[in-house]
Design an enzyme around this catalytic site. Structure first.
Site, PDB file in Angstrom:
ATOM      1  N   ASP A 137      41.361  38.891  40.029  1.00  0.00           N
ATOM      2  CA  ASP A 137      39.992  38.476  40.317  1.00  0.00           C
ATOM      3  C   ASP A 137      39.149  39.695  40.681  1.00  0.00           C
ATOM      4  OD1 ASP A 137      40.736  35.858  39.956  1.00  0.00           O
ATOM      5  OD2 ASP A 137      40.887  35.391  42.095  1.00  0.00           O
ATOM      6  N   LYS A 138      37.855  39.566  40.489  1.00  0.00           N
ATOM      7  CA  LYS A 138      36.935  40.667  40.787  1.00  0.00           C
ATOM      8  C   LYS A 138      37.146  41.222  42.189  1.00  0.00           C
ATOM      9  CE  LYS A 138      31.971  41.584  41.339  1.00  0.00           C
ATOM     10  NZ  LYS A 138      30.604  41.009  41.236  1.00  0.00           N
TER      11      LYS A 138
END
Length: 300
Positions: A137-138
Site C-alpha cells: 500500500d502507498k
C-alpha cells in the site's frame, strides 16, 4: 531493445527433449515458450538454433534468448532516489518509503516506485519493464521485490503460489496484548458500503495472520506478523478485528495522534533464489517514524 538471455548446461538427469528440459527442469511456462517462438526469441543448443523437439544430451549448452520487453506506454520514467537493498541481473529489492505508491493510479499518475525503477533502468541500461513480485500500500513502507525480466517474474510468482516466499511485517498497534503470540483466522471480504474498505465477514475469503509481540511501550505494541494468505488490507483488518488497530490507520479505527500514516512496515523476506540456487534473506531497517515510536530494532 536488447533481449534477456540465459544459458544452462544440461545435467545428466535433464537429458531428453528440449521442451521437457525447459518446461520441467527450468520452469519456463508454455506461454513463455510460445512468446519465444512467435515474438522474436530464440532457442540455441551448442550455438545452433533449435526447436523444442530437439533432443539434448548431458553437457549440451542450452541458450534461451527471450523476446525484447517493451516498457508500458502509460508509465513515464521519473528520477528519484531508490534505497536498493539487493540487486543482481534478475532481481531488485527496494526499501519503499511510506507515502510512495507502488504503481501509478488515475489519482496519482506521477511519482510512483514503478516510475522510479524505470528511470533507474534507463540510467543503468537495463532493458526491461516493471515487474513487481509483491505490492505494498502507498502508506506501507519496506521490502518490495521486483523481477528484472518476465522469466524471473514467472519463477517468483510460482514461488508465491506455493507460499515459498516468506515475509515478516512489523506493525505498531494500539493497546497491549494478553498473549505474546497468536493467530487470527477470520475471513475477509469487501465492505459493501465502501469502495476501499475491507471487513471480517462470513462471506469473505479465508484469511490467516500470525502475530508475535516484539516490544511494548507507552500502552502500544510493536508486533511482527506473518501471513498465510494475502488479502487486501489483511493485517489492518485483522488487527482491528481483535481490538488492536494499527496506529495511524484511521480507516480501521486506529488513533492518528502519534504517526501520520498506518504503522506498517514490510520487514523481512526469505526465498530461494532460482538463478543463484541459494536461500536469500533480506531485511529493511525500521523507518524513522516507527523508530520514534518504538526505538531502534534489534535483530529478533
Amino acid at each position: 531493445m536488447t533481449a534477456f538471455n540465459i544459458t544452462w548446461t544440461v545435467k545428466e538427469d535433464e537429458a531428453g527433449l528440449l521442451r521437457e528440459f525447459l518446461r520441467v527442469h527450468k520452469k519456463i511456462s508454455k506461454s513463455a515458450l510460445a512468446d519465444i517462438k512467435f515474438t522474436g526469441g530464440e532457442l540455441l543448443v551448442n550455438g545452433e538454433p533449435s526447436t523444442v523437439r530437439k533432443h539434448v544430451r548431458t553437457g549440451d549448452e542450452v541458450e534461451v534468448r527471450f523476446p525484447p520487453e517493451e516498457v508500458s506506454s502509460h508509465m513515464d520514467p521519473v528520477p528519484m532516489p531508490l534505497d536498493i537493498l539487493y540487486e543482481d541481473e534478475h532481481l531488485l529489492i527496494v526499501n519503499k518509503p511510506a507515502g510512495l505508491p507502488t504503481i501509478p493510479s488515475r489519482y496519482q499518475t506521477k511519482g510512483s516506485l514503478a516510475q522510479g525503477v524505470l528511470s533507474y533502468y534507463e540510467q543503468e541500461g537495463v532493458h526491461s519493464t516493471f515487474h513487481a513480485v509483491n505490492r505494498l500500500d502507498k502508506d506501507t513502507s519496506g521490502l518490495l521485490m521486483i523481477a528484472k525480466h518476465r522469466f524471473a517474474h514467472s519463477l517468483f510468482s510460482q514461488q508465491q503460489k506455493v507460499k515459498a516466499i516468506n515475509r515478516t511485517y512489523l506493525a505498531g498497534v494500539k493497546g497491549l496484548f494478553k498473549r505474546l503470540s497468536g493467530t487470527v483466522d477470520a475471513p475477509i471480504g469487501r465492505n459493501e458500503d465502501s469502495l476501499v474498505e475491507r471487513m471480517v465477514t462470513e462471506q469473505g475469503q479465508k484469511s490467516v495472520t500470525h502475530y508475535s509481540v516484539v516490544k511494548e511501550i507507552e500502552g502500544n505494541t510493536l508486533v511482527s506478523l506473518q501471513l498465510e494468505t494475502g488479502r487486501t488490507h489483511q493485517i489492518r483488518v485483522h488487527m482491528s478485528h481483535i481490538g488492536h488497530p494499527l496506529l495511524g490507520d484511521d480507516l480501521y479505527g486506529g488513533p492518528v495522534d502519534q504517526i501520520a500514516r498506518q504503522a506498517l512496515h514490510s520487514w523481512k523476506v526469505s526465498f530461494f533464489h532460482p538463478f543463484e540456487e541459494k536461500l536469500m534473506n533480506v531485511d529493511a531497517p525500521l523507518p524513522q517514524d516507527l523508530q520514534q515510536l518504538f526505538g531502534n530494532m534489534r535483530e529478533q
